[in-house]
Design a protein around this motif. Structure first.
Motif, mmCIF file in Angstrom:
data_model
loop_
_atom_site.group_PDB
_atom_site.id
_atom_site.type_symbol
_atom_site.label_atom_id
_atom_site.label_comp_id
_atom_site.label_asym_id
_atom_site.label_seq_id
_atom_site.Cartn_x
_atom_site.Cartn_y
_atom_site.Cartn_z
ATOM 1 N N GLU A 18 0.832 -1.206 0.000
ATOM 2 C CA GLU A 18 0.000 0.000 0.000
ATOM 3 C C GLU A 18 0.864 1.253 0.000
ATOM 4 O OE1 GLU A 18 -3.399 0.334 -0.263
ATOM 5 O OE2 GLU A 18 -3.264 -1.792 -0.743
ATOM 6 N N ASP A 19 2.169 1.118 0.306
ATOM 7 C CA ASP A 19 3.105 2.244 0.296
ATOM 8 C C ASP A 19 3.698 2.489 -1.085
ATOM 9 O OD1 ASP A 19 2.763 2.743 2.997
ATOM 10 O OD2 ASP A 19 4.506 1.552 3.599
ATOM 11 N N THR A 68 3.029 3.132 -5.293
ATOM 12 C CA THR A 68 2.159 3.428 -6.431
ATOM 13 C C THR A 68 2.877 2.977 -7.698
ATOM 14 O OG1 THR A 68 1.123 5.335 -5.364
ATOM 15 C CG2 THR A 68 1.005 5.239 -7.771
ATOM 16 N N LYS A 114 -1.640 -6.239 -10.367
ATOM 17 C CA LYS A 114 -2.746 -6.601 -9.471
ATOM 18 C C LYS A 114 -2.536 -7.998 -8.888
ATOM 19 C CE LYS A 114 -6.536 -3.761 -11.167
ATOM 20 N NZ LYS A 114 -7.897 -3.784 -11.705
ATOM 21 N N TYR A 116 -0.447 -5.331 -5.836
ATOM 22 C CA TYR A 116 -0.383 -3.868 -5.884
ATOM 23 C C TYR A 116 -1.766 -3.329 -6.240
ATOM 24 C CZ TYR A 116 4.681 -4.294 -5.778
ATOM 25 O OH TYR A 116 5.967 -4.593 -5.410
ATOM 26 N N SER A 117 -2.261 -2.407 -5.424
ATOM 27 C CA SER A 117 -3.593 -1.857 -5.679
ATOM 28 C C SER A 117 -3.548 -0.383 -6.075
ATOM 29 C CB SER A 117 -4.485 -2.041 -4.453
ATOM 30 O OG SER A 117 -3.895 -1.411 -3.332
ATOM 31 N N ASN A 118 -2.462 0.310 -5.763
ATOM 32 C CA ASN A 118 -2.321 1.721 -6.137
ATOM 33 C C ASN A 118 -1.672 1.796 -7.516
ATOM 34 O OD1 ASN A 118 -3.303 2.643 -3.626
ATOM 35 N ND2 ASN A 118 -1.303 2.366 -2.719
ATOM 36 N N LEU A 171 -1.679 3.951 -11.041
ATOM 37 C CA LEU A 171 -2.078 5.199 -11.677
ATOM 38 C C LEU A 171 -1.554 5.205 -13.108
ATOM 39 C CD1 LEU A 171 -3.280 8.062 -11.609
ATOM 40 C CD2 LEU A 171 -1.067 8.855 -10.722
ATOM 41 N N SER A 218 -6.894 3.850 -11.234
ATOM 42 C CA SER A 218 -6.985 5.295 -11.382
ATOM 43 C C SER A 218 -6.267 5.691 -12.660
ATOM 44 C CB SER A 218 -6.315 5.994 -10.189
ATOM 45 O OG SER A 218 -6.975 5.665 -8.997
ATOM 46 N N ILE A 249 0.499 11.609 -6.652
ATOM 47 C CA ILE A 249 0.904 10.450 -5.854
ATOM 48 C C ILE A 249 1.254 10.876 -4.436
ATOM 49 C CG2 ILE A 249 2.670 8.665 -5.606
ATOM 50 C CD1 ILE A 249 2.747 8.538 -8.683
ATOM 51 N N THR A 275 2.099 8.233 -2.016
ATOM 52 C CA THR A 275 2.769 7.113 -1.364
ATOM 53 C C THR A 275 4.275 7.379 -1.321
ATOM 54 O OG1 THR A 275 2.920 5.951 -3.481
ATOM 55 C CG2 THR A 275 1.032 5.418 -2.064
ATOM 56 N N THR A 335 7.292 4.868 -5.554
ATOM 57 C CA THR A 335 6.629 4.803 -6.850
ATOM 58 C C THR A 335 7.472 3.973 -7.796
ATOM 59 O OG1 THR A 335 5.616 6.964 -6.576
ATOM 60 C CG2 THR A 335 5.799 6.152 -8.817
#
Length: 134
Positions: free
Chosen positions: A5-6, A8, A28, A32-34, A36, A56, A76, A78, A81
């Protein structure tokens, strides 16, 4: 191990309808859920894929990959990245190793500047760390 979660995943894209879906799904599946995606006004089916990918995304306002990265980073929050191309040429399976190596070897930004760690040939991706304001 780090908290995903930290992180992106930042993916600039332009007309990559044949590959962007696989790149997104690979991240996914790794947890990884973040994610962009910054679209450069694609004229193929890329935007349709993004609309159905549950990530997103937005269309950048200025032209060029550099501007896509700048606009993406501005959204962003987090600490870490991963910047990766949408064409599927990077080995997404190395993402965990790259983040762990960066943390272990203390590749951290100084004075709020973004630090870029360009991976070696056997770890093919780029990692950017962004320090959040305290």
């Amino acid at each position: 191990m780090f908290n995903k979660e930290d992180v992106t995943i930042l993916i600039p894209v332009l007309n990559e309808e044949n590959t962007i879906g696989n790149v997104i799904q690979s991240f996914k599946k790794m947890g990884y859920s973040n994610i962009l995606v910054v679209d450069g006004n694609s004229t193929d089916g890329t935007q349709n894929i993004l609309e159905n990918s549950n990530v997103s995304w937005f269309t950048q306002t200025a032209k060029g990959k550099g501007n896509a990265v700048i606009e993406g980073f501005s959204r962003i929050n987090t600490p870490y990245t991963i910047l990766i191309d949408a064409d599927g040429t990077n080995n997404v399976l190395q993402a965990d190793n790259l983040i762990e190596k960066m943390i272990k070897e203390n590749f951290l930004p100084l004075l709020g500047f973004e630090f870029v760690f360009k991976a070696s040939a056997n770890l093919s991706a780029s990692i950017l760390a962004k320090q959040l304001p305290s």
